[in-house]
Design an enzyme around this catalytic site. Structure first.
Site, short mmCIF file in Angstrom:
data_model
loop_
_atom_site.label_atom_id
_atom_site.label_comp_id
_atom_site.label_asym_id
_atom_site.label_seq_id
_atom_site.Cartn_x
_atom_site.Cartn_y
_atom_site.Cartn_z
N GLU A 178 -16.26 17.46 4.18
CA GLU A 178 -16.61 16.77 5.41
C GLU A 178 -17.93 17.39 5.84
OE1 GLU A 178 -17.67 16.81 8.92
OE2 GLU A 178 -15.81 17.86 9.39
N CYS A 213 -19.11 18.41 14.63
CA CYS A 213 -19.54 17.44 13.61
C CYS A 213 -19.52 16.02 14.15
CB CYS A 213 -18.66 17.54 12.37
SG CYS A 213 -16.90 17.51 12.70
#
Length: 483
Positions: free
Chosen positions: A222, A259
């Protein structure tokens, strides 16, 4: 050393994969309890290493222990193995055999701890919890930015191994922070899969290492995103102040070190946008800078932000008025016209921190062009009224092709841990858009399907036996049953 660690993990996997769902559930719950028992020592050490405030870390620790207990609950319920049975039909020509399928663990999993979440995405975080739940052994490479915190949590897991009589080396902790150690872990023959949360550069490197192996393995990286937000005209007219304040808070939450930070805003020019930008600027101006996670992130933030601000046509419109101190960020917002943005690839890149770029479009066609020009994202957001959504309905067709999670009238920061959450997205947000790194479905990264054909009932796993001794939901001849 890496060779020995991975061999030990492979040996432990032979036994650990055979442990019952109940025993693994108790194991995960024991890990959670052990982490909680570390108390203020753990919170204090994490705060010292990451500059994150104690309340934030206390909440993250709670999320971490909740995840462990969530996977324990998943194990007890049992349907996650996706058991399916197609019974034999000897009258069919040719005769149809008895077929039974379920998901089984892949093998030793290597997890790389994340810098921005020392608990929830690190040593005992979602990758580790889901892999252990699946029946995989785990080797964690602790993040060098909070290695003492990682070591404390690793001790809690190791104590749970002993207390629950799990195989030795079910979990192992690597403190070697070198790139060579990371490469060796990924490329070791016994490694079955890799989990990573972090930068694009790091995630892509691990993916390339795995692809270069004689037997390539999956890497679930990720790698962040700019999480584009589309601000539609009517909501900018009628909800100007509330939307601006909402996004000032989201851009600067945790000094932008998420993120899912909204790093790109897209809107059509107009008076409503002008008022929105005025309120947003005042809110950003009033934000008090805080320390970032570590020197590397701090340095990268200012370098990448200045690079973006130095691009032709980019205008700095808001910046915290307080002078940042040592390792502190400086929240900032800039604007650029859509035509410039479309021609400048650098402006499409993530600036990890409290920075956001507003792309000003002439009309809906230009807004669509900007939105479509973006690579894969973890999230994308639509801010609009009912009038906006009726007027700009075609935008709803674009969103699913861009991101793994589509947010309506909210902010992307904040990821709920639940069965319906998707934390992933098309490349480069993640290396495999079919999976999520958050929620119970995160377990599917560490398993593979196996079919048993005409297998004697006594030799079948309990999940597939005729009597269904575990009492789980199974798809039997295309009908879901528990009997």
């Amino acid at each position: 050393m890496i060779n020995k660690i991975m061999q030990q993990s492979a040996e432990a996997f032979v036994s650990y994969r055979k442990t019952s769902a109940e025993s693994r559930a108790v194991f995960l719950e024991t890990i959670a309890a052990n982490i909680e028992s570390l108390g203020e020592e753990l919170i204090g050490k994490a705060s010292e290493e990451t500059n994150l405030p104690a309340p934030r870390l206390t909440g993250e620790r709670g999320r971490t222990t909740m995840q462990l207990r969530m996977f324990a609950q998943m194990l007890r319920e049992g349907s996650w193995v996706e058991a399916s049975i197609d019974t034999a039909n000897p009258d069919k020509v040719p005769a149809k055999p008895d077929l039974r399928k379920m998901l089984i663990p892949m093998g030793p999993v290597v997890v790389f701890g994340a810098s921005n979440f020392p608990f929830a995405y690190s040593t005992a975080g979602g990758d580790t919890a889901s892999a252990l739940a699946a029946g995989c052994t785990v080797v964690v490479k602790g993040h060098p930015a909070h290695l003492q915190t990682s070591t404390l949590v690793a001790g809690a897991i190791e104590a749970a191994i002993v207390a629950c009589n799990m195989p030795a080396h079910t979990f192992q902790h690597v403190t070697d922070s070198s790139f060579e150690a990371g490469k060796a872990l990924v490329q070791h023959d016994e490694t079955a899969a890799v989990g990573f949360t972090g930068s694009y550069t790091g995630g892509r490197a691990l993916w390339d290492y795995a692809a270069a192996r004689k037997n390539p393995i999956p890497v679930f990286s990720e790698m962040g995103s700019i999480n584009p937000v589309v601000l539609l005209p009517d909501t900018l007219d009628v909800n100007t102040e509330s939307v601006a304040k909402q996004y000032a808070g989201s851009i600067t939450l945790g000094m932008g070190q998420f993120c899912t930070n909204p790093g790109l805003l897209i809107a059509i020019q107009g008076e409503g946008l002008n008022r929105f930008l005025d309120v947003l600027s005042k809110e950003i101006d009033a934000v008090v800078p805080a320390k970032m996670l570590h020197k590397g992130i701090h340095k990268a933030y200012f370098e990448k932000m200045e690079a973006a601000l130095n691009q032709k046509g980019v205008k700095l419109v808001a910046r915290s008025s307080a002078t940042p101190g040592d390792m502190e960020a400086q929240p900032s917002v800039a604007t650029v016209e859509a035509g410039v943005f479309l021609e400048d690839p650098l402006l499409h890149e993530e600036v990890f921190g409290p920075y956001s770029l507003l792309v000003i479009c002439k009309d809906e066609a230009e807004l669509k062009a900007v939105w479509r020009s973006l690579t894969g994202q973890l999230t994308t957001t639509l801010m609009g009224t009912d009038k906006d959504f009726a007027t700009h309905h075609s935008l709803l067709d674009i969103a699913p092709s861009i991101a793994g999670r589509i947010v309506f009238n909210g902010v992307p920061t904040g990821v709920d841990v639940s069965a319906s959450m998707v934390h992933g997205g098309p490349y480069p947000a993640s290396t495999d858009s079919r999976f999520t790194a958050v929620g119970v479905n995160a377990v599917k990264r560490w398993v593979r399907p196996v079919c048993y054909q005409s297998c004697p009932d006594a030799l079948l796993p309990d999940e597939l036996k005729a009597a269904n001794p575990l009492g789980i939901w199974r798809l039997v001849d295309n009908v879901w049953k528990k009997d």
